[in-house]
Write a protein that holds these residues in place. Structure first.
Motif, PDB file in Angstrom:
ATOM      1  N   THR A 175       4.670  15.553  76.025  1.00  0.00           N
ATOM      2  CA  THR A 175       4.959  15.268  74.613  1.00  0.00           C
ATOM      3  C   THR A 175       5.870  16.371  74.087  1.00  0.00           C
ATOM      4  O   THR A 175       5.799  17.522  74.537  1.00  0.00           O
ATOM      5  N   GLU A 176       6.705  16.054  73.136  1.00  0.00           N
ATOM      6  CA  GLU A 176       7.653  17.024  72.587  1.00  0.00           C
ATOM      7  C   GLU A 176       6.918  18.184  71.932  1.00  0.00           C
ATOM      8  O   GLU A 176       7.271  19.352  72.120  1.00  0.00           O
ATOM      9  N   ALA A 182       3.845  24.993  74.249  1.00  0.00           N
ATOM     10  CA  ALA A 182       3.651  25.727  75.502  1.00  0.00           C
ATOM     11  C   ALA A 182       4.790  26.716  75.730  1.00  0.00           C
ATOM     12  O   ALA A 182       4.572  27.844  76.190  1.00  0.00           O
ATOM     13  N   ARG A 183       6.000  26.316  75.385  1.00  0.00           N
ATOM     14  CA  ARG A 183       7.160  27.191  75.566  1.00  0.00           C
ATOM     15  C   ARG A 183       7.084  28.405  74.635  1.00  0.00           C
ATOM     16  O   ARG A 183       7.345  29.538  75.061  1.00  0.00           O
ATOM     17  N   GLN A 184       6.746  28.165  73.388  1.00  0.00           N
ATOM     18  CA  GLN A 184       6.663  29.266  72.431  1.00  0.00           C
ATOM     19  C   GLN A 184       5.614  30.289  72.854  1.00  0.00           C
ATOM     20  O   GLN A 184       5.851  31.501  72.806  1.00  0.00           O
ATOM     21  N   LEU A 185       4.445  29.806  73.289  1.00  0.00           N
ATOM     22  CA  LEU A 185       3.361  30.708  73.696  1.00  0.00           C
ATOM     23  C   LEU A 185       3.759  31.516  74.927  1.00  0.00           C
ATOM     24  O   LEU A 185       3.570  32.740  74.974  1.00  0.00           O
ATOM     25  N   ALA A 186       4.328  30.831  75.934  1.00  0.00           N
ATOM     26  CA  ALA A 186       4.711  31.529  77.164  1.00  0.00           C
ATOM     27  C   ALA A 186       5.822  32.538  76.898  1.00  0.00           C
ATOM     28  O   ALA A 186       5.807  33.653  77.433  1.00  0.00           O
ATOM     29  N   GLU A 283       5.506  19.923  91.806  1.00  0.00           N
ATOM     30  CA  GLU A 283       5.324  20.593  90.525  1.00  0.00           C
ATOM     31  C   GLU A 283       6.545  20.407  89.624  1.00  0.00           C
ATOM     32  O   GLU A 283       6.412  20.184  88.414  1.00  0.00           O
ATOM     33  N   MET A 284       7.750  20.488  90.187  1.00  0.00           N
ATOM     34  CA  MET A 284       8.959  20.352  89.381  1.00  0.00           C
ATOM     35  C   MET A 284       9.051  18.969  88.738  1.00  0.00           C
ATOM     36  O   MET A 284       9.416  18.835  87.572  1.00  0.00           O
ATOM     37  N   THR A 285       8.703  17.932  89.488  1.00  0.00           N
ATOM     38  CA  THR A 285       8.769  16.587  88.920  1.00  0.00           C
ATOM     39  C   THR A 285       7.637  16.360  87.917  1.00  0.00           C
ATOM     40  O   THR A 285       7.843  15.735  86.871  1.00  0.00           O
ATOM     41  N   ALA A 286       6.445  16.860  88.213  1.00  0.00           N
ATOM     42  CA  ALA A 286       5.335  16.715  87.266  1.00  0.00           C
ATOM     43  C   ALA A 286       5.658  17.383  85.933  1.00  0.00           C
ATOM     44  O   ALA A 286       5.254  16.901  84.869  1.00  0.00           O
ATOM     45  N   LEU A 287       6.407  18.491  85.997  1.00  0.00           N
ATOM     46  CA  LEU A 287       6.766  19.233  84.791  1.00  0.00           C
ATOM     47  C   LEU A 287       8.063  18.731  84.152  1.00  0.00           C
ATOM     48  O   LEU A 287       8.445  19.205  83.077  1.00  0.00           O
ATOM     49  N   VAL A 348      14.885  12.144  84.027  1.00  0.00           N
ATOM     50  CA  VAL A 348      14.642  11.536  85.340  1.00  0.00           C
ATOM     51  C   VAL A 348      13.494  12.244  86.052  1.00  0.00           C
ATOM     52  O   VAL A 348      12.601  11.602  86.617  1.00  0.00           O
ATOM     53  N   SER A 349      13.500  13.560  86.014  1.00  0.00           N
ATOM     54  CA  SER A 349      12.454  14.337  86.687  1.00  0.00           C
ATOM     55  C   SER A 349      11.085  13.983  86.135  1.00  0.00           C
ATOM     56  O   SER A 349      10.121  13.779  86.885  1.00  0.00           O
ATOM     57  N   LEU A 350      10.995  13.888  84.813  1.00  0.00           N
ATOM     58  CA  LEU A 350       9.717  13.575  84.174  1.00  0.00           C
ATOM     59  C   LEU A 350       9.233  12.191  84.572  1.00  0.00           C
ATOM     60  O   LEU A 350       8.025  11.968  84.760  1.00  0.00           O
TER      61      LEU A 350
END
Length: 375
Positions: A175-176, A182-186, A283-287, A348-350
């Motif tokens: 989800t956006e 998650a990005r902000q926290l990391a 992992e790359m495709t799951a993410l 595409v990856s997602l």
């Protein structure tokens, strides 16, 4: 009803990580899990640390060329099978993940009439799983293109069971709002700019010297506003740090030899430059991450095959190790970051990612036990 499930696999992280992810899911669903491994593999440390019962058997590799070991093979093989029989007696299902450990376990399960479920992580199946698939009830695959099927059962594409922290991040990134949070926290924990386009360079825990050298050689050309997270591998960080300092981009090119919380650097990545082991690709495709894959140039070529589905769908680019040079890296990495094409690759990856592989495999294991009872 609680089941007694035995899982076999080990040696490398590629076998142990999906095994532990599956065991964790099964335990959460109320089942008792025992793991068969060897004292030499990573499982000797990782399995007990995860809280699971680990039973050791002798390591019995099949000789690839004539040697004195060949003459002792029958006795060592028989001993390993007998020990697996002891461990498996009373079990409801054996779940094998390949490697040296799985072969005698498959044979022991066959002798006891215990149903076998196999998970094959790679696009090119290993010998153990090719043998086990001959009588397995279920064969589960990471990749659709893997040429392995259950000769007497059914075959399913589940994806690769993900480490819990990666699975959690993958679900957030679908989800956006979750992706942004998650990005902000990391980024805050890593001490980097949260909204800057970010390239992640990694060769795994051991690092990839060639990738390190090529990318560090381009430090002076780092595009304005772009930042890099560079995981060099243990003992390989000093030359990269020196190149980054000489280029004057140390404030934007962050060098680590290793990180324990890989989910943090993945949470902020927009583009990943990496090898293409099965676990990495899954992992790359799951993410939902676009990748520049530079397959490991040794082995039997399975890394190139692992990346095949991701590349064919348009979510990644593959560059063979000898072809990964300053010129190709400049074009494929720097020209891609921040572009509209990169956004398309992320979508595409997602779409290829399988986030619930551990749960899907657990359900297949439960179904196998139920079917066995009905028979």
């Amino acid at each position: 009803m609680a089941l007694r499930i035995v899982l076999a696999g080990g040696g490398t992280a590629g076998h142990v990580n999906p095994l532990l992810a599956t065991a964790t899911c099964l335990a959460q669903r109320g089942h008792e899990c025992t793991v068969i491994g060897t004292r030499e593999g990573l499982e000797a440390d990782l399995v007990p640390a995860a809280g699971f019962d680990l039973r050791f058997i002798p390591r019995v590799p099949l000789p690839r060329r004539p040697s004195l070991q060949f003459f002792s093979l029958p006795g060592r093989w028989s001993k390993a099978v007998d020990e697996c029989v002891d461990i498996l007696t009373g079990a409801d299902v054996l779940v094998g993940f390949g490697g040296y450990v799985s072969t005698p376990a498959y044979r022991a399960a066959q002798k006891l009439g215990i149903p076998v479920v196999i998970h094959e992580q790679n696009a090119r199946p290993g010998l153990a799983n090719r043998l086990g698939a001959r009588f397995a009830r279920i064969v589960a695959l990471t990749f659709t293109s893997t040429p392995l099927s259950a000769l007497q059962g059914t075959t399913h594409v589940t994806g690769l069971p993900l480490r819990p922290a990666i699975e959690k991040l993958a679900k957030e990134r679908h989800t956006e709002d979750g992706r942004r949070a998650a990005r902000q926290l990391a980024a805050s924990e890593l001490g980097i700019v949260p909204d800057a386009p970010t390239i992640l360079i990694t060769g795994g825990s051991l690092g990839a010297l060639h990738i390190n050298e090529v990318m560090a050689g381009l430090a002076r050309e780092l595009p304005p506003g772009v930042q890099v997270l560079h995981l060099t591998g243990h003992g390989k960080d000093e030359p990269v740090r020196r190149a980054v300092d000489e280029a004057g981009v140390g404030d934007r090119w962050h060098v680590f030899d290793y990180v324990t919380d890989m989910e943090k650097v993945l949470a902020v990545a927009d583009l990943v430059v990496c090898r293409s082991g099965a676990g990495t690709v899954a992992e790359m495709t799951a993410l939902g991450l676009p990748c520049i894959y530079v397959p490991l140039p040794i082995g039997n070529g399975e890394q190139r095959l692992n990346a095949g589905d991701h590349v064919a769908a348009g979510g990644a680019v593959l560059i063979e190790n000898p072809d990964f040079t300053a010129d190709t890296a400049r074009t494929s990495v720097y020209d891609l970051i921040g572009s509209a094409k990169l956004e398309q690759m992320a979508e595409v990856s997602l779409s290829l990612g399988r986030v619930n592989a551990a749960e899907d495999l657990a359900k297949l294991i439960e179904l196998t036990a139920k079917t066995q009872e009905e028979d």
